[in-house]
Design an enzyme around this catalytic site. Structure first.
Site, PDB file in Angstrom:
ATOM      1  N   LYS A  83     -20.926  -1.707  -5.088  1.00  0.00           N
ATOM      2  CA  LYS A  83     -19.581  -1.610  -4.496  1.00  0.00           C
ATOM      3  C   LYS A  83     -19.609  -0.665  -3.292  1.00  0.00           C
ATOM      4  CE  LYS A  83     -17.373  -2.341  -9.016  1.00  0.00           C
ATOM      5  NZ  LYS A  83     -16.951  -3.724  -8.804  1.00  0.00           N
ATOM      6  N   THR A  84     -19.535  -1.246  -2.088  1.00  0.00           N
ATOM      7  CA  THR A  84     -19.573  -0.435  -0.860  1.00  0.00           C
ATOM      8  C   THR A  84     -18.664  -1.041   0.208  1.00  0.00           C
ATOM      9  OG1 THR A  84     -21.365  -1.712   0.163  1.00  0.00           O
ATOM     10  CG2 THR A  84     -22.030   0.148  -1.224  1.00  0.00           C
ATOM     11  N   ALA A  85     -18.380  -0.239   1.245  1.00  0.00           N
ATOM     12  CA  ALA A  85     -17.625  -0.750   2.392  1.00  0.00           C
ATOM     13  C   ALA A  85     -18.473  -1.773   3.155  1.00  0.00           C
ATOM     14  CB  ALA A  85     -17.229   0.400   3.309  1.00  0.00           C
TER      15      ALA A  85
ATOM     16  N   VAL B 173       1.889  -1.526  -6.408  1.00  0.00           N
ATOM     17  CA  VAL B 173       1.984  -2.718  -7.247  1.00  0.00           C
ATOM     18  C   VAL B 173       1.923  -2.257  -8.693  1.00  0.00           C
ATOM     19  CG1 VAL B 173       0.950  -4.943  -7.833  1.00  0.00           C
ATOM     20  CG2 VAL B 173       0.608  -3.967  -5.572  1.00  0.00           C
TER      21      VAL B 173
ATOM     22  N   GLU C 241       0.871  -1.198   0.000  1.00  0.00           N
ATOM     23  CA  GLU C 241       0.000   0.000   0.000  1.00  0.00           C
ATOM     24  C   GLU C 241       0.899   1.237   0.000  1.00  0.00           C
ATOM     25  OE1 GLU C 241      -3.485   1.031   0.107  1.00  0.00           O
ATOM     26  OE2 GLU C 241      -2.370   2.903  -0.031  1.00  0.00           O
TER      27      GLU C 241
ATOM     28  N   CYS D  87     -20.476   3.114  -4.155  1.00  0.00           N
ATOM     29  CA  CYS D  87     -21.609   3.728  -3.454  1.00  0.00           C
ATOM     30  C   CYS D  87     -22.521   4.506  -4.402  1.00  0.00           C
ATOM     31  CB  CYS D  87     -21.183   4.635  -2.313  1.00  0.00           C
ATOM     32  SG  CYS D  87     -22.619   5.004  -1.274  1.00  0.00           S
TER      33      CYS D  87
ATOM     34  N   GLN E  10     -13.922   6.585   3.410  1.00  0.00           N
ATOM     35  CA  GLN E  10     -14.531   7.348   2.323  1.00  0.00           C
ATOM     36  C   GLN E  10     -16.027   7.638   2.528  1.00  0.00           C
ATOM     37  OE1 GLN E  10     -13.448   5.387  -1.480  1.00  0.00           O
ATOM     38  NE2 GLN E  10     -11.649   4.580  -0.439  1.00  0.00           N
TER      39      GLN E  10
ATOM     40  N   CYS F 111     -26.514   0.869   1.533  1.00  0.00           N
ATOM     41  CA  CYS F 111     -26.284   2.261   1.165  1.00  0.00           C
ATOM     42  C   CYS F 111     -27.166   3.160   2.044  1.00  0.00           C
ATOM     43  CB  CYS F 111     -26.650   2.443  -0.313  1.00  0.00           C
ATOM     44  SG  CYS F 111     -26.224   4.067  -0.922  1.00  0.00           S
TER      45      CYS F 111
END
Ligand code: FAD
Length: 438
Positions: free
Chosen positions: A332-334, A106, A63, A189, A71, A367
């Site tokens: 696509k979310t946490a 990477v 990272e 999100c 976010q 969400c």
């Protein structure tokens, strides 16, 4: 910060040693049993879980960023309800103690040789690989936007560099159009592009400017939100608050010097409409990470090609994926990352024992649709687009309690639960609240 202060530099090797974890640009050990690519939500979560499974010395995370951001809170930062400082913590403080932090980017993944190459030319080999590289933002795909973002009156909650510009543009709003966009690509999100519209409307009302404002949401989608139950509620909010929604409108150009945004009508290709704006919030086009896209791990569209039940790669059995970089057919979310982390943990534990993965990911994602400074519709659903609600109440209703969940409870769950590999989503609570019926 305390964690950062405890870092000490070892002058002879250039390796940074902490009591918590080790970090290096060029490490002596170039092989790890478990290599995690990306130290965002999915990467830190999985490294914490992998540390518990196989010991810290066997796990490394690649990272490059010194800071880790939560976010989801940027929606509230863009509306002035939270500070940008509250969204970030040093990566050093979230890296699981003892896990190797490779502070590089990477550049290449070679699953046929079980190696990756970083931007400083280091080759790292692995036994197992977890890819958690997130997705990429493409502000550059909108004509005039990269330079346009230098101007005031344009903001974007999607990046740390531009989120505070949203709040400035909102505060400086005098009269005219407040325009909000949703691009013609998958996004993370999918609710965030419209949450900032509701918050802006609420702010303009609070400050007495709403009568002089047109609040306009131009979305590429043919619907306001993908799940009908929540879309129906959102349409009611839109009507009640006199918000203008234009479906199938895709932002293609920004003329910041003239305060104009050009949208294409996706149903009539080539037909464009110019919207003057006093404030513009841009959600940029998004796409797969270039490193994933350029590797044998990608599907045809460039996303990481994983099994939708187990999160194991479809061709390379020692490779796994989590989060925004994958082709999992869910939002696509946490929140999705949390549920995925529990399944992936189980999948890897079975693979390590030469057994078949036995738990299936149901596509759970969530969400919190912020509709004002004190209300939220908490959307939760699965792969089939069916609501999968945690609480035994109708979550399609705007609720003050859910705003507190979003603003106060979820950040806490993120920093202290998810990132420590202790939060695998609300599944067990859902069962409890529904007396085992869901
Ligand atoms: C404005 C906004 C609002 C949101 N609201 C919500 C919400 O309300 N609820 C919710 O659940 N989710 C929300 N999300 C989505 C959520 O933040 C993401 O879905 C989640 O962070 C995905 O985790 P990830 O690990 O896949 O990707 P990320 O967390 O983005 O992590 C990817 C990591 O990979 C690193 N990386 C990139 N390139 C390289 C490289 N070459 N080498 C090594 N590392 C690299 C990055 O530095 C980053 O740390 C929101 C997001 C935004 C932007």
């Amino acid at each position: 910060m305390a964690a950062l202060r405890r870092l000490r530099k070892c002058p002879s090797t250039g390796i940074v040693i902490s009591h918590l974890h080790t970090s290096s640009r060029a490490s002596a050990k170039q092989h790890y049993k478990m290599l995690v690519l990306g130290g965002g939500s999915g990467g830190i979560t999985m490294s914490a879980r992998m540390k518990r499974m196989m010991g810290a010395e066997n796990v490394a995370v690649v990272e490059p960023s010194e800071m880790h951001y939560y976010q989801p809170i940027w929606t509230l930062v863009g509306a002035g309800a939270k500070s940008v400082a509250s969204s970030g913590r040093p990566t050093a403080s979230v890296m699981p103690p003892g896990v190797k932090w490779v502070k590089s980017k990477v550049q290449e993944i070679n699953p046929d040789t079980n190696t990756v190459r970083t931007d400083d030319g280091t080759e790292i080999s692995y036994e197992y690989l977890v890819v958690a590289l997130g997705l990429q933002l493409h502000y550059d795909k909108i004509k005039g936007l990269p330079e346009g973002l230098e101007h005031p009156k344009i903001g974007s909650n999607y990046s740390i560099q531009t989120v505070e510009k949203t709040w400035k543009a909102l505060q400086n709003f005098k009269e005219g159009n407040a325009v909000f966009s949703f691009p013609n690509t998958p996004v993370k999100c999918a609710g965030a592009p419209q949450k900032i519209m509701y918050l802006s409307d609420a702010f303009l009302r609070k400050t007495g400017k709403r009568a002089k404002a047109n609040v306009i949401y131009n979305t590429s989608l043919p619907v306001l939100f993908g799940i009908k139950k929540y879309a129906d509620s959102l349409w009611e909010v839109v009507k009640r608050r006199d918000l203008q929604v234009n479906l199938r409108h895709n932002l293609i150009e920004v003329r910041a010097d003239k305060q104009e945004a050009v949208f294409e009508n996706l149903d009539k290709p080539g037909e464009t409409k110019v919207f003057e704006y006093e404030m513009l919030h841009v959600t940029p086009p998004m796409g797969p990470h270039s490193v994933v896209k350029g590797s044998p791990l990608a599907d045809e569209a460039g996303w990481l090609d994983v099994n939708k039940d187990t999160l194991q790669h479809n061709k390379y059995p020692n490779v796994f994926g989590i989060g925004d970089c994958t082709n999992l057919p869910t939002a696509k979310t946490a929140a999705a990352v949390a549920a995925q982390s529990a399944i992936l943990n189980r999948t890897i534990s079975k693979i390590l024992k030469n057994e078949k993965p036995d738990k299936k990911y149901d596509g759970y994602t969530s969400c919190p649709l912020v509709t004002s400074y004190n209300t939220v519709i908490l959307a939760e659903f699965d792969y089939n687009g069916q609501p999968l609600e945690t609480f035994p109440i109708n979550q399609a209703k705007e609720r003050r309690s859910m705003y507190h969940m979003k603003a106060d409870v979820m950040p806490h769950l993120y920093w202290h639960g998810l990132l420590r590999g202790l939060w695998g989503g609300p599944g067990p609570y859902r069962k409890l609240f529904h007396l085992g019926m869901k």
